[in-house]
Motif scaffolding. Sequence first.
Motif, PDB file in Angstrom:
ATOM      1  N   LEU A  28     -23.282   3.665  32.739  1.00 35.92           N
ATOM      2  CA  LEU A  28     -24.692   3.325  32.547  1.00 35.92           C
ATOM      3  C   LEU A  28     -25.140   3.610  31.116  1.00 35.92           C
ATOM      4  CD1 LEU A  28     -26.140   4.538  35.951  1.00 35.92           C
ATOM      5  CD2 LEU A  28     -25.866   2.175  35.177  1.00 35.92           C
ATOM      6  N   ASN A  29     -24.643   4.696  30.521  1.00 35.30           N
ATOM      7  CA  ASN A  29     -24.974   4.971  29.117  1.00 35.30           C
ATOM      8  C   ASN A  29     -24.394   3.902  28.196  1.00 35.30           C
ATOM      9  OD1 ASN A  29     -26.635   7.202  29.389  1.00 35.30           O
ATOM     10  ND2 ASN A  29     -24.952   8.658  29.280  1.00 35.30           N
ATOM     11  N   LEU A  30     -23.194   3.430  28.485  1.00 37.86           N
ATOM     12  CA  LEU A  30     -22.612   2.339  27.701  1.00 37.86           C
ATOM     13  C   LEU A  30     -23.493   1.095  27.802  1.00 37.86           C
ATOM     14  CD1 LEU A  30     -20.220   1.037  26.097  1.00 37.86           C
ATOM     15  CD2 LEU A  30     -19.248   0.454  28.343  1.00 37.86           C
ATOM     16  N   ARG A  31     -23.911   0.762  29.003  1.00 37.39           N
ATOM     17  CA  ARG A  31     -24.764  -0.412  29.208  1.00 37.39           C
ATOM     18  C   ARG A  31     -26.093  -0.265  28.473  1.00 37.39           C
ATOM     19  NH1 ARG A  31     -24.078  -1.377  35.739  1.00 37.39           N
ATOM     20  NH2 ARG A  31     -21.880  -2.006  35.693  1.00 37.39           N
ATOM     21  N   LEU A  32     -26.718   0.902  28.625  1.00 38.03           N
ATOM     22  CA  LEU A  32     -27.992   1.146  27.949  1.00 38.03           C
ATOM     23  C   LEU A  32     -27.833   1.047  26.441  1.00 38.03           C
ATOM     24  CD1 LEU A  32     -29.399   4.123  30.041  1.00 38.03           C
ATOM     25  CD2 LEU A  32     -30.521   1.907  29.701  1.00 38.03           C
ATOM     26  N   GLN A  40     -30.781   2.700  23.575  1.00 36.40           N
ATOM     27  CA  GLN A  40     -30.182   3.764  22.765  1.00 36.40           C
ATOM     28  C   GLN A  40     -31.062   5.003  22.766  1.00 36.40           C
ATOM     29  OE1 GLN A  40     -29.362   1.828  19.005  1.00 36.40           O
ATOM     30  NE2 GLN A  40     -27.907   0.435  19.981  1.00 36.40           N
ATOM     31  N   ALA A  41     -32.365   4.813  22.729  1.00 32.90           N
ATOM     32  CA  ALA A  41     -33.287   5.957  22.796  1.00 32.90           C
ATOM     33  C   ALA A  41     -33.148   6.678  24.137  1.00 32.90           C
ATOM     34  CB  ALA A  41     -34.721   5.490  22.579  1.00 32.90           C
ATOM     35  N   PHE A  47     -28.707  12.749  26.329  1.00 34.30           N
ATOM     36  CA  PHE A  47     -27.887  13.767  25.672  1.00 34.30           C
ATOM     37  C   PHE A  47     -28.733  14.989  25.322  1.00 34.30           C
ATOM     38  CE2 PHE A  47     -24.721  10.530  25.419  1.00 34.30           C
ATOM     39  CZ  PHE A  47     -23.520  11.151  25.122  1.00 34.30           C
ATOM     40  N   ALA A  48     -29.923  14.736  24.774  1.00 31.53           N
ATOM     41  CA  ALA A  48     -30.786  15.826  24.321  1.00 31.53           C
ATOM     42  C   ALA A  48     -31.260  16.717  25.461  1.00 31.53           C
ATOM     43  CB  ALA A  48     -31.983  15.264  23.565  1.00 31.53           C
ATOM     44  N   THR A  49     -31.493  16.137  26.633  1.00 41.00           N
ATOM     45  CA  THR A  49     -32.003  16.922  27.755  1.00 41.00           C
ATOM     46  C   THR A  49     -30.903  17.484  28.643  1.00 41.00           C
ATOM     47  OG1 THR A  49     -32.273  14.934  29.124  1.00 41.00           O
ATOM     48  CG2 THR A  49     -34.189  15.666  27.823  1.00 41.00           C
ATOM     49  N   ALA A  65     -19.690   6.875  17.971  1.00 40.46           N
ATOM     50  CA  ALA A  65     -18.442   6.556  17.278  1.00 40.46           C
ATOM     51  C   ALA A  65     -17.453   5.867  18.213  1.00 40.46           C
ATOM     52  CB  ALA A  65     -17.823   7.820  16.688  1.00 40.46           C
ATOM     53  N   LEU A  66     -17.376   6.335  19.452  1.00 38.86           N
ATOM     54  CA  LEU A  66     -16.471   5.710  20.423  1.00 38.86           C
ATOM     55  C   LEU A  66     -16.886   4.273  20.708  1.00 38.86           C
ATOM     56  CD1 LEU A  66     -14.155   5.724  22.456  1.00 38.86           C
ATOM     57  CD2 LEU A  66     -15.739   6.779  24.113  1.00 38.86           C
ATOM     58  N   VAL A  67     -18.147   4.049  21.021  1.00 42.19           N
ATOM     59  CA  VAL A  67     -18.614   2.689  21.316  1.00 42.19           C
ATOM     60  C   VAL A  67     -18.447   1.805  20.080  1.00 42.19           C
ATOM     61  CG1 VAL A  67     -20.598   1.273  21.985  1.00 42.19           C
ATOM     62  CG2 VAL A  67     -20.166   3.451  23.147  1.00 42.19           C
ATOM     63  N   GLY A  68     -18.772   2.334  18.906  1.00 41.53           N
ATOM     64  CA  GLY A  68     -18.607   1.567  17.667  1.00 41.53           C
ATOM     65  C   GLY A  68     -17.160   1.174  17.427  1.00 41.53           C
TER      66      GLY A  68
END
Length: 164
Positions: A28-32, A40-41, A47-49, A65-68
């Motif tokens: 889901l994070n990859l999709r977002l 991305q926000a 991650f922050a929470t 970096a991984l997704v990039g």
Amino acid sequence: MNATHYKRGGASVGVINTLQPWEADLILNLRLWCEGPVGQAQVWNSFATSLPRGTAADEMHAFEALVGALIRHAHRPLVRHSVGCACVGADESVFAHLVATASDGDLGEASLIATLLVTAAHAEQVALLAGQVGQSARQMSQYHAHKTDALSGVVVHLHSKTLQ
């Protein structure tokens, strides 16, 4: 399915709510992330929470970096399903398996899995990043409610998009 609309890597190979919670969150994070700035926000916020303040930014940068690296060095454009889709596509499944294998410490096997997505010259780098991302994804899933709860009543349909 019409062959002219088939996108290699988009074939549904599973359902997201049958995955380990951290793997579902990872997909889901990859999709977002691939949805653009708003998604991305949301990933940054997750991650922050979910991680200690001192490590959240570093772990988010590893995810970026991984997704990039996956996007830049892919054999072909990678395919993902829409954020609300309950399906897990082939590319998404390989991504989750890569991260799981790398974060379990089997970097040799993870490098081989990475070659399904990226060129061999970049497979080791991708496997190393995947290991770090997997550790943080497992840690994050311990600290927040799982996004998959919202998908419990979703009808399974193939909705794929190409990563760009």
